[in-house]
Structure formats: structure tokens, C-alpha cells
Design a protein around this motif. Structure first.
Motif, PDB file in Angstrom:
ATOM      1  N   GLU A 177      35.285  18.541  62.429  1.00 20.87           N
ATOM      2  CA  GLU A 177      36.081  19.101  61.251  1.00 20.87           C
ATOM      3  C   GLU A 177      36.955  20.017  61.754  1.00 20.87           C
ATOM      4  O   GLU A 177      37.673  20.828  61.145  1.00 20.87           O
ATOM      5  N   PHE A 178      37.122  20.109  63.094  1.00 20.89           N
ATOM      6  CA  PHE A 178      37.941  21.117  64.030  1.00 20.89           C
ATOM      7  C   PHE A 178      37.861  22.431  63.503  1.00 20.89           C
ATOM      8  O   PHE A 178      38.675  23.457  63.428  1.00 20.89           O
ATOM      9  N   GLU A 179      36.527  22.953  63.161  1.00 24.11           N
ATOM     10  CA  GLU A 179      36.165  24.434  62.781  1.00 24.11           C
ATOM     11  C   GLU A 179      36.426  25.176  64.348  1.00 24.11           C
ATOM     12  O   GLU A 179      36.426  26.371  63.725  1.00 24.11           O
ATOM     13  N   ASP A 180      36.366  24.850  65.310  1.00 22.80           N
ATOM     14  CA  ASP A 180      36.295  25.724  66.306  1.00 22.80           C
ATOM     15  C   ASP A 180      37.571  25.628  66.934  1.00 22.80           C
ATOM     16  O   ASP A 180      37.957  26.149  67.998  1.00 22.80           O
ATOM     17  N   LEU A 181      38.650  25.239  66.311  1.00 23.75           N
ATOM     18  CA  LEU A 181      40.131  24.932  66.750  1.00 23.75           C
ATOM     19  C   LEU A 181      40.722  26.471  66.953  1.00 23.75           C
ATOM     20  O   LEU A 181      41.475  26.672  68.069  1.00 23.75           O
ATOM     21  N   VAL A 182      40.561  27.229  66.010  1.00 25.00           N
ATOM     22  CA  VAL A 182      41.255  28.873  66.093  1.00 25.00           C
ATOM     23  C   VAL A 182      40.919  29.341  67.431  1.00 25.00           C
ATOM     24  O   VAL A 182      41.830  29.809  68.212  1.00 25.00           O
ATOM     25  N   VAL A 191      45.507   8.156  57.130  1.00 25.54           N
ATOM     26  CA  VAL A 191      45.516   9.560  57.319  1.00 25.54           C
ATOM     27  C   VAL A 191      44.725  10.210  56.038  1.00 25.54           C
ATOM     28  O   VAL A 191      45.300   9.956  54.816  1.00 25.54           O
ATOM     29  N   ARG A 192      43.816  11.121  56.393  1.00 28.72           N
ATOM     30  CA  ARG A 192      43.223  11.960  55.289  1.00 28.72           C
ATOM     31  C   ARG A 192      44.207  13.187  55.062  1.00 28.72           C
ATOM     32  O   ARG A 192      44.362  13.865  55.983  1.00 28.72           O
ATOM     33  N   PRO A 193      45.000  13.186  53.714  1.00 26.82           N
ATOM     34  CA  PRO A 193      45.945  13.990  53.832  1.00 26.82           C
ATOM     35  C   PRO A 193      45.499  15.647  53.736  1.00 26.82           C
ATOM     36  O   PRO A 193      46.103  16.383  54.369  1.00 26.82           O
ATOM     37  N   ASP A 194      44.479  15.686  53.041  1.00 29.08           N
ATOM     38  CA  ASP A 194      43.928  17.023  52.913  1.00 29.08           C
ATOM     39  C   ASP A 194      43.592  17.758  54.428  1.00 29.08           C
ATOM     40  O   ASP A 194      43.905  18.807  54.626  1.00 29.08           O
ATOM     41  N   ARG A 195      43.075  16.607  55.245  1.00 30.40           N
ATOM     42  CA  ARG A 195      42.569  17.273  56.658  1.00 30.40           C
ATOM     43  C   ARG A 195      43.783  17.699  57.350  1.00 30.40           C
ATOM     44  O   ARG A 195      43.815  18.466  58.351  1.00 30.40           O
ATOM     45  N   LEU A 196      44.773  16.584  57.271  1.00 34.52           N
ATOM     46  CA  LEU A 196      45.913  16.728  58.175  1.00 34.52           C
ATOM     47  C   LEU A 196      46.518  18.049  57.597  1.00 34.52           C
ATOM     48  O   LEU A 196      47.136  18.869  58.625  1.00 34.52           O
ATOM     49  N   GLU A 197      46.591  18.185  56.551  1.00 37.86           N
ATOM     50  CA  GLU A 197      47.567  19.565  55.932  1.00 37.86           C
ATOM     51  C   GLU A 197      46.674  20.792  56.592  1.00 37.86           C
ATOM     52  O   GLU A 197      47.291  21.611  56.978  1.00 37.86           O
ATOM     53  N   ARG A 198      45.314  20.847  56.604  1.00 35.55           N
ATOM     54  CA  ARG A 198      44.675  21.931  57.120  1.00 35.55           C
ATOM     55  C   ARG A 198      44.883  21.948  58.604  1.00 35.55           C
ATOM     56  O   ARG A 198      44.912  23.119  59.163  1.00 35.55           O
ATOM     57  N   LEU A 199      44.896  20.854  59.350  1.00 35.38           N
ATOM     58  CA  LEU A 199      45.236  21.060  60.739  1.00 35.38           C
ATOM     59  C   LEU A 199      46.628  21.634  61.213  1.00 35.38           C
ATOM     60  O   LEU A 199      46.473  22.268  62.178  1.00 35.38           O
ATOM     61  N   VAL A 200      47.477  20.957  60.284  1.00 36.70           N
ATOM     62  CA  VAL A 200      49.122  21.659  60.474  1.00 36.70           C
ATOM     63  C   VAL A 200      49.191  22.970  60.286  1.00 36.70           C
ATOM     64  O   VAL A 200      49.704  23.818  61.244  1.00 36.70           O
ATOM     65  N   ARG A 201      48.317  23.567  59.157  1.00 35.88           N
ATOM     66  CA  ARG A 201      48.193  25.229  58.823  1.00 35.88           C
ATOM     67  C   ARG A 201      47.514  25.739  59.983  1.00 35.88           C
ATOM     68  O   ARG A 201      48.227  26.998  60.425  1.00 35.88           O
ATOM     69  N   GLU A 217      52.349  28.831  64.027  1.00 39.76           N
ATOM     70  CA  GLU A 217      52.771  30.032  64.584  1.00 39.76           C
ATOM     71  C   GLU A 217      52.149  30.421  65.905  1.00 39.76           C
ATOM     72  O   GLU A 217      51.353  31.467  66.460  1.00 39.76           O
ATOM     73  N   ARG A 218      52.289  29.414  66.958  1.00 41.61           N
ATOM     74  CA  ARG A 218      51.618  29.556  68.269  1.00 41.61           C
ATOM     75  C   ARG A 218      52.935  29.589  69.460  1.00 41.61           C
ATOM     76  O   ARG A 218      53.685  29.030  69.082  1.00 41.61           O
ATOM     77  N   PRO A 219      52.619  30.488  70.317  1.00 42.90           N
ATOM     78  CA  PRO A 219      53.750  30.364  71.192  1.00 42.90           C
ATOM     79  C   PRO A 219      53.611  29.360  72.210  1.00 42.90           C
ATOM     80  O   PRO A 219      54.302  29.177  73.315  1.00 42.90           O
ATOM     81  N   LEU A 263      52.541  17.532  63.328  1.00 41.88           N
ATOM     82  CA  LEU A 263      52.225  18.591  64.103  1.00 41.88           C
ATOM     83  C   LEU A 263      53.270  18.829  64.997  1.00 41.88           C
ATOM     84  O   LEU A 263      53.256  19.921  65.682  1.00 41.88           O
ATOM     85  N   GLY A 264      54.562  18.039  65.070  1.00 39.93           N
ATOM     86  CA  GLY A 264      55.655  18.387  65.626  1.00 39.93           C
ATOM     87  C   GLY A 264      55.560  18.240  67.162  1.00 39.93           C
ATOM     88  O   GLY A 264      56.376  18.672  68.113  1.00 39.93           O
ATOM     89  N   ALA A 265      54.726  17.287  67.512  1.00 46.57           N
ATOM     90  CA  ALA A 265      54.431  16.957  68.956  1.00 46.57           C
ATOM     91  C   ALA A 265      55.365  16.021  69.432  1.00 46.57           C
ATOM     92  O   ALA A 265      55.622  14.818  68.670  1.00 46.57           O
ATOM     93  N   PRO A 266      55.978  16.159  70.555  1.00 43.69           N
ATOM     94  CA  PRO A 266      56.665  15.372  71.116  1.00 43.69           C
ATOM     95  C   PRO A 266      56.236  14.022  71.755  1.00 43.69           C
ATOM     96  O   PRO A 266      56.820  13.163  72.118  1.00 43.69           O
TER      97      PRO A 266
END
Length: 307
Positions: free
Chosen positions: A23-28, A57-67, A71-73, A110-113
């Protein structure tokens, strides 16, 4: 950077995070760690997360991942599912193609190249030439979808492991990408994988990495001894003690001559150099980042700048 501006010889350095939660709960916390280490990119393990169900794709999960990644450098690259196999039997191929399409959408959101996927393999008695042809056709189609989202598919060289019958040597993968001739279908050069595959095939490791390097837009670095896994083990520490297999060691722990690798690999401008470290060596990560930057500088010295 303006998309029309020439890319620097090396676009930046990063590392692959290891996620323990589907669930990528440890991502932050992991992104906080990357920010403190001052890297340019983080490679996200999309293969380990619950994001895609039956090719959708599960849109709710992707939206959460994008959020969570905003705002990271640093920027992101994405590692897609290892199970994607574009050389799979024809009857299975639509499922693999659908999963790749879904991962292109994830990377685009995610804007990943860069989206990393493994080179295909043959496990049964399929015709080798036909399987490679299927992969070329699938990558060409997927490249068009990726181009629309500004994502480059980077096909990673792998090595044979049981019960795999065929997967491309780096030089063969270079030839396949050259034949596809699609600007959004390039390579991930995995140096340690190349050594393992060259050892297995009794091929010239230095020549193999030199052949694939110009097609790479992404490089995976981690150390090993280039020795295919042969022994039965109970614990990964025994594999380490024997020096066998795909160990994903810290740089300098194995037998790879990184100075020689940098001399032989003429990378394309704008390539990302990414450390793939096994989680059991995570305590070594802070000390690895300066070594990673030093290696990227060596690659850059031997890589023509964009004009």
C-alpha cells in the motif's frame, strides 16, 4: 530544464528504494531519506505495489501515489513489473502488453522520464527468432504509447536463471533496439547483469557492455562477482559468502572494475545512473552516494556532451 535544451552528459544519479508495503504506506519516510541524501532521482518499485489489477490501473491508488510524490527536490524513474515478458507465447502476450500499457500510464502520471522493464525471455520450446520478432512488435507499439506521455521505455538486460532458456546478451539487446529504431524505446544497462550473462555465455563482458551503452538512457549499478548462482543455499548470506548470483552489493564490495566500466561505456547524453542496492545492505547507503556521484562523473568524462 527546457525540453528543447541539450541534456547534460549525465542527467543525474539516484537509487532504487525498497518498499515493504504493497500500500506504499512507508513511502514518505523513504522519500524523506532520499531528500536528506541529496540525490537527483528516486526509482520507484511499482512492481511491488498494488496499483494494477488484471491490466487496469486502480485510479484511487494512483492518485494517492501521485499526491505522495509531489513537491520533492528530485525526479522519479519507475521500475515496472519484472513479470512483463514481451517474448511470452503468443496466447499470453496480450496480458503482458496490457500490464505494460498500465505501467506507462503510471509512469506518465508520476512525470517519470523513464520506465524500466526487463528484456524478454523464453522458458518453453518457442521459436527464438519468432519470440524476438514478437518483442520488437510489442515494443514498437508500446513506444508509441510511451511517447505520447513523454516516457522512455528502457529495456533492461537480464541473465538466465532456471528454467529460462533464452534471454538477450547485451549485444543482442543492442541489436534489437537498433532494429526497432524508436526514440522512446531505449535500454537500461545493468552492469552486473551483463557480467552474469556474459559469464554464462562465455562472452566478452567488456565488449558486451560497450555494445549496449550507446543505446542506454538509464544505468543500473550494483556489485557482484559475475558468478552465476550454482549452489543450494538456505539463506541469502550463504549466497554472499559464496560470491554467487545477482547479489546487488554496494559498489566496491564485488569484483567489478568500475573505472574500466566507465572507460568502455560511451553513454548517451542525459542518462541517469541509478544504484540498485539489496535491502540487507541498506546501512551502506549514505556512504554509497558519494561513490555513485564519483562514478557518474567518470561516465560523463567519457560521454559526448549533447549539441
Amino acid at each position: 530544464m527546457d525540453a528543447r535544451s541539450p541534456l547534460p552528459p549525465i542527467r543525474g544519479v539516484g537509487y532504487s528504494i525498497r518498499s515493504g508495503s504493497p500500500e506504499f504506506e512507508d513511502l514518505v519516510a523513504k522519500l524523506d531519506e532520499a531528500e536528506a541524501l541529496g540525490v537527483d532521482f528516486v526509482e520507484l518499485p511499482a512492481f511491488a505495489w498494488t496499483l494494477v489489477v488484471n491490466g487496469e490501473v486502480r485510479p484511487d491508488r494512483l492518485e494517492r501515489l501521485v499526491r505522495m510524490t509531489r513537491e520533492r527536490p528530485f525526479g522519479y524513474t519507475v521500475h515496472g513489473p519484472l513479470a512483463i515478458n514481451l517474448m511470452a507465447p503468443k496466447a499470453h502476450l496480450p496480458r503482458h502488453a496490457a500490464l505494460l500499457d498500465a505501467m506507462i500510464d503510471v509512469a506518465g502520471a508520476l512525470g517519470a522520464p523513464t520506465l524500466v522493464l526487463h528484456s524478454g525471455c523464453i522458458r518453453g520450446d518457442d521459436d527464438v527468432a519468432v519470440a524476438y520478432s514478437r518483442q520488437r512488435e510489442a515494443l514498437t507499439r508500446a513506444g508509441d504509447r510511451a511517447a505520447a506521455q513523454g516516457v522512455t521505455l528502457c529495456v533492461e538486460n537480464i541473465f538466465r536463471f532456471e528454467p529460462m532458456r533464452e534471454t538477450a546478451l547485451p549485444s543482442r539487446l543492442a541489436g534489437e533496439i537498433d532494429a526497432i529504431d524508436h526514440p522512446f524505446v531505449r535500454a537500461t544497462l545493468d552492469v552486473s547483469h551483463a557480467w552474469l550473462r556474459a559469464s554464462d555465455a562465455r562472452a566478452d563482458f567488456a565488449a558486451e557492455i560497450a555494445a549496449l551503452a550507446p543505446y542506454a538512457r538509464h544505468v543500473h549499478v550494483h556489485d557482484s562477482f559475475g558468478r552465476p548462482a550454482e549452489s543450494w543455499i538456505m539463506d541469502e548470506s550463504e549466497r554472499l559468502a559464496l560470491g554467487e548470483g545477482d547479489l546487488h552489493l554496494p559498489l566496491g564490495w564485488g569484483g567489478i572494475d568500475w573505472d574500466d566500466v566507465a572507460r568502455r561505456c560511451r553513454l548517451a547524453a542525459g542518462t541517469v545512473v541509478n544504484l540498485e542496492l539489496h535491502r540487507r545492505y541498506w546501512s551502506e547507503l549514505p556512504a554509497q552516494i558519494p561513490l555513485l556521484r564519483a562514478l557518474a562523473d567518470k561516465f560523463a568524462f567519457h560521454t559526448p556532451a549533447a549539441t
